[in-house]
Write an enzyme that holds these catalytic residues in place. Structure first.
Site, mmCIF file in Angstrom:
data_model
loop_
_atom_site.group_PDB
_atom_site.id
_atom_site.type_symbol
_atom_site.label_atom_id
_atom_site.label_comp_id
_atom_site.label_asym_id
_atom_site.label_seq_id
_atom_site.Cartn_x
_atom_site.Cartn_y
_atom_site.Cartn_z
ATOM 1 N N ARG A 111 15.684 25.432 -58.371
ATOM 2 C CA ARG A 111 15.461 24.404 -59.393
ATOM 3 C C ARG A 111 15.696 24.973 -60.800
ATOM 4 N NH1 ARG A 111 13.164 23.054 -64.043
ATOM 5 N NH2 ARG A 111 11.244 24.151 -63.463
ATOM 6 N N CYS B 74 18.040 30.348 -71.319
ATOM 7 C CA CYS B 74 17.437 29.644 -72.436
ATOM 8 C C CYS B 74 18.568 29.097 -73.292
ATOM 9 C CB CYS B 74 16.577 30.622 -73.231
ATOM 10 S SG CYS B 74 16.005 29.946 -74.789
ATOM 11 N N ASN C 276 14.577 33.022 -66.227
ATOM 12 C CA ASN C 276 13.321 33.245 -65.516
ATOM 13 C C ASN C 276 13.149 34.734 -65.204
ATOM 14 O OD1 ASN C 276 12.205 30.437 -64.530
ATOM 15 N ND2 ASN C 276 14.432 30.330 -64.350
#
Lengths: 312, 312
Positions: free
Chosen positions: A17, A241, A250
């Site tokens: 995800r 980001c 992450n």
């Protein structure tokens, strides 16, 4: 540092995800399913397997229904779906997601940018999802930008605590504190985790860190030492980001599991299997990924000494 | 985490030595001098500016004499030279290095691979350097592979403690514990730092971490919390590990200073200046570097909110 490191650290794998959602190269549905099925055999108890958001907003995950429909459900694994609203929740329930994860930012500006609505509207929508889904799936809600906002900067800790309490009062058991753009530091993490654990049982609290400024694993350790036990991480450190091109996304699952293995913190996850799987990612997404341990190997993967050393 | 974070953390900048030594693209002498001169204005009190090793062993640093001869000596900055033996020490003294840094590995196999001699021969050579140089420069000695060896694996902590004590008994004041290939973990770091501080005054102890497996900054924090105050770091995270192609090298100076700034740990270093300098590195070395904060910016470098958010 007089901590005990014997308590299990639970890793929720979020690459399918939060990892894949920003990838520009389309990942085929069967490849997503194969990735999730492989992850299901690595020892995870929780996998965020997809999202049910507008295909216009996140085209990379437009096949959430087919993905949830196609994966093999490993016994003991909770398959989580991110949902932005009631419509997404209906799709996720139809796809038999075990848990729905809602998101609102602590920063009003970030929530408007990310969710296209005010925090007040977000919370109203959460109420609708609770009424629809609470008897049919577990519920989790994320406080995004809990440690800082790329637009507003500092986020008041009491606001984060207050949002977490509101979620709980609405009947949402799971609470995630997310460092959406990698602004957290270990001192802040220890403080906020300690505060939130006054209101949220440890089994219901997840920390979601990004490694944007290189502090992801230091933040995990600070949170663990402050009592938190559940953490999001993405295979290969997938994700990113939008404000930091080239920076990490992450925290990387195999780097986190390696840290735990080296420190003696149990995770139940098979690191060699995870490393092998991570090494398939560059071919899947079309670029190098930021994880380090898949490149460096584990400490115990020793190298042969040079010949002249053996000869002496 | 009930620590005080008010004590200064001293960063020794090592990019000109440990950073540049593995670069394949030749960095011109005047560019090395310009880099060191720029670093000298950022607030560092210690810079490892070069090495005096065989030009065949480390061709990238074959111009150590010219570099030390060409830099502007900023008052209050100690300019350190790495030396492998008496011959190197003679060159370093002739070049007016303020401090000489010797290196031996805790791992016998690694020392033979890296220094082409046994640990016993290394220590004998250290004695020669002490006799030559102790009246003319400060002395530091590094315990390489102090947290693990890529050939031997685990390194006994008592061996590291014993080597540090031997260095001190020989008259070498400064002691560096080096995690040469990024095998340390925070728990191990806290334990070993605590042990070594029984024998080495805190002002004389340096920790040198590599970020090969993503744990560099977590290790710094563990060492700081255990009482250590001086750390090596390289601008941009320059450097690398010959056994981990694509993995990070030294911990990144600006990422470390950002961590300290965010946690309130004083360093005396000008982070914006450092970030600007780091952004010149890819042009200097011909490739992207691993530092994160130079890509992501500081937390306080806010982004404009999207228009639709402002319009609501």
């Amino acid at each position: 540092m007089n901590h005990e490191y014997s308590e299990k650290l639970i890793v929720q794998e979020v690459a399918p995800r939060d990892g894949l959602q920003i990838e520009k190269q389309w990942v085929e549905t069967h490849d997503k399913i194969a990735l999730i099925d492989a992850l299901s055999t690595c020892g995870f108890t929780r996998i965020e397997a997809g999202s049910f958001v507008s295909p216009k907003a996140i085209p990379a995950l437009r096949d959430g229904d087919a993905v949830f429909g196609g994966i093999r459900r490993e016994s003991g694994v909770i398959y989580v779906a991110l949902v932005p609203n009631v419509k997404g929740a209906e799709r996720a329930l139809a796809a038999n997601a075990d848990e729905l994860n809602l998101v609102m930012s602590a920063s009003e500006t970030h929530n408007r940018a990310n969710m296209r609505m005010s925090c007040e509207s977000s919370l109203a929508g959460f109420g609708d999802v609770v009424r629809l889904a609470s008897a049919r799936a577990s519920l989790n809600a994320t406080v995004a930008t809990a440690f800082g906002c790329p637009f507003e900067g500092h986020i008041d800790e009491e606001r984060v605590v207050s949002i977490a309490r509101t979620y709980r009062e609405m009947g949402i058991e799971g609470i995630t504190l997310a460092d959406t753009t990698g602004m957290a530091n270990p001192r802040q993490v220890a403080r906020l985790v300690t505060r939130v654990l006054e209101y949220v049982p440890v089994a219901d609290l997840t920390l979601h860190f990004h490694n944007t400024r290189g502090l992801g694993l230091a933040n995990v350790l600070a949170a663990y030492e402050a009592g938190a036990r559940r953490f999001d991480a993405a295979l290969g450190g997938l994700g990113g980001c939008p404000f930091a091109p080239g920076a990490s996304g992450n925290i990387c699952t195999e780097d986190l599991v390696n840290l735990c293995d080296e420190m003696g913190i149990p995770t139940g996850i098979d690191l060699p299997k995870l490393i092998a799987l991570s090494r398939t990612l560059p071919a899947l997404v079309g670029h190098d990924v930021s994880g380090q341990v898949a490149k460096a190997g584990r400490n115990c993967d020793l190298h042969p000494a040079p010949d002249f050393a053996r000869a002496i």
